[in-house]
Scaffold this motif. Sequence first.
Motif, PDB file in Angstrom:
ATOM      1  N   LYS A   1      40.781  96.852  46.601  1.00  0.00           N
ATOM      2  CA  LYS A   1      42.011  97.382  46.020  1.00  0.00           C
ATOM      3  C   LYS A   1      42.024  98.900  46.214  1.00  0.00           C
ATOM      4  N   SER A   2      42.248  99.292  47.445  1.00  0.00           N
ATOM      5  CA  SER A   2      42.247 100.724  47.738  1.00  0.00           C
ATOM      6  C   SER A   2      43.415 101.407  47.044  1.00  0.00           C
ATOM      7  N   PRO A   3      43.165 102.505  46.343  1.00  0.00           N
ATOM      8  CA  PRO A   3      44.263 103.214  45.673  1.00  0.00           C
ATOM      9  C   PRO A   3      44.948 104.259  46.545  1.00  0.00           C
ATOM     10  N   ILE A   4      44.628 104.318  47.827  1.00  0.00           N
ATOM     11  CA  ILE A   4      45.198 105.356  48.684  1.00  0.00           C
ATOM     12  C   ILE A   4      46.699 105.152  48.825  1.00  0.00           C
ATOM     13  N   LEU A   5      47.457 106.147  48.408  1.00  0.00           N
ATOM     14  CA  LEU A   5      48.900 106.148  48.619  1.00  0.00           C
ATOM     15  C   LEU A   5      49.243 106.787  49.955  1.00  0.00           C
ATOM     16  N   GLU A   6      48.635 107.929  50.213  1.00  0.00           N
ATOM     17  CA  GLU A   6      48.947 108.641  51.441  1.00  0.00           C
ATOM     18  C   GLU A   6      47.762 109.496  51.870  1.00  0.00           C
ATOM     19  N   ALA A   7      47.543 109.545  53.176  1.00  0.00           N
ATOM     20  CA  ALA A   7      46.576 110.466  53.767  1.00  0.00           C
ATOM     21  C   ALA A   7      47.352 111.479  54.593  1.00  0.00           C
ATOM     22  N   MET A   8      46.958 112.741  54.520  1.00  0.00           N
ATOM     23  CA  MET A   8      47.660 113.806  55.227  1.00  0.00           C
ATOM     24  C   MET A   8      46.655 114.740  55.881  1.00  0.00           C
ATOM     25  N   CYS A   9      46.996 115.206  57.055  1.00  0.00           N
ATOM     26  CA  CYS A   9      46.168 116.178  57.747  1.00  0.00           C
ATOM     27  C   CYS A   9      47.082 117.271  58.293  1.00  0.00           C
ATOM     28  N   GLU A  10      46.752 118.525  57.970  1.00  0.00           N
ATOM     29  CA  GLU A  10      47.609 119.643  58.370  1.00  0.00           C
ATOM     30  C   GLU A  10      46.831 120.657  59.196  1.00  0.00           C
ATOM     31  N   PHE A  11      47.455 121.093  60.287  1.00  0.00           N
ATOM     32  CA  PHE A  11      46.892 122.129  61.147  1.00  0.00           C
ATOM     33  C   PHE A  11      47.844 123.332  61.129  1.00  0.00           C
TER      34      PHE A  11
ATOM     35  N   LEU B   1      50.943 106.353  55.312  1.00  0.00           N
ATOM     36  CA  LEU B   1      51.257 105.755  54.025  1.00  0.00           C
ATOM     37  C   LEU B   1      50.504 104.441  53.841  1.00  0.00           C
ATOM     38  N   ARG B   2      50.514 103.961  52.632  1.00  0.00           N
ATOM     39  CA  ARG B   2      49.965 102.650  52.333  1.00  0.00           C
ATOM     40  C   ARG B   2      50.747 101.592  53.072  1.00  0.00           C
ATOM     41  N   PRO B   3      50.141 100.582  53.646  1.00  0.00           N
ATOM     42  CA  PRO B   3      48.700 100.323  53.602  1.00  0.00           C
ATOM     43  C   PRO B   3      47.932 101.208  54.572  1.00  0.00           C
TER      44      PRO B   3
ATOM     45  N   THR C   1      43.944 115.716  53.150  1.00  0.00           N
ATOM     46  CA  THR C   1      44.297 115.337  51.780  1.00  0.00           C
ATOM     47  C   THR C   1      44.391 113.828  51.637  1.00  0.00           C
ATOM     48  N   TYR C   2      43.867 113.347  50.529  1.00  0.00           N
ATOM     49  CA  TYR C   2      44.077 111.945  50.148  1.00  0.00           C
ATOM     50  C   TYR C   2      44.723 111.912  48.771  1.00  0.00           C
TER      51      TYR C   2
END
Length: 291
Positions: free
Chosen positions: A49-59, A139-141, A174-175
């Motif tokens: 049950k992963s709670p990850i809503l969004e992962a983001m990477c910024e350069f 985004l999830r999933p 960011t997670y």
Amino acid sequence: MRMVSSSASCSRHRDAADSGFEQASPHLNFLRFLSCGWHVFFVSFHYRKSPILEAMCEFRLRPQFCWDSTLPGLFYERVRGKFPGKEQQTRVKLPPPPGTKASEIGAAAFPFQTLSFFFSPERNAALGIGDRVVSAHRLRPYPGWEIFEKEAGEALKVLEEVTGEKTLQSIALTYINRIPQPEDSEDPVRWFRCQPLLASGQEGRVRAFSLESELHAAKGLILKINLRKSADSKEYALQIVSLSAPGATVEVDQAGAWLERAHEEIKKAFEDSLTPAMKLKLEPVDESLSS
């Protein structure tokens, strides 16, 4: 399982419980047109049950780079095969880069600008581009680190191709996690190791809180952790950001190694934030994680 600053967070439709989470992350103000479900979980970070809503990477490129208004179009031509959808957000003000002095923050230093976003056909992945910044979003999933890292790396490669730049001012990973409050207890002390405090002599149930820490991690990394819950929400918002130390530039050819280290720091911070009871609620794939 959540980088400071990302140029945008992909979310459009929110219920009332989202308001507290939005306040926890200023990055959520940039995008509002990707819808995402909260309760479909993929295995990631070793939990079913992963709670990850969004992962983001910024350069971010260095301030001295002369940004050309044609660059977003050149960028899009190279990514449209995987990210054909596009939209723009105008009058968006980016947060200041890490390490910016308070005296330098102001409307003149960081004006409003237009950000362009390109989406996958399923609208569960996006790339963003603005003045001296490119970001990747999932985004999830959440599909797993290998896929997301590859997408972020490809976005950086295209940025290098269209700009010719080989040095970055900063990178941020960011997670954003959203964790349902278990029905058997509303006490956050039962679920999280970072805990709100009551004034001496006071007792009572904690209805709302916001906890934020900034740590100097190994090898030039800054780690930011924010845990928040609003009074009317039945969910906890946990945001973890790993970013390059202020004033320390990153060479493009070293970005992959930097991201690997940042990702490991975020995983560790996530594990260390949860109590064994909460880990059980997320259903660990490896039973050793519940201890």
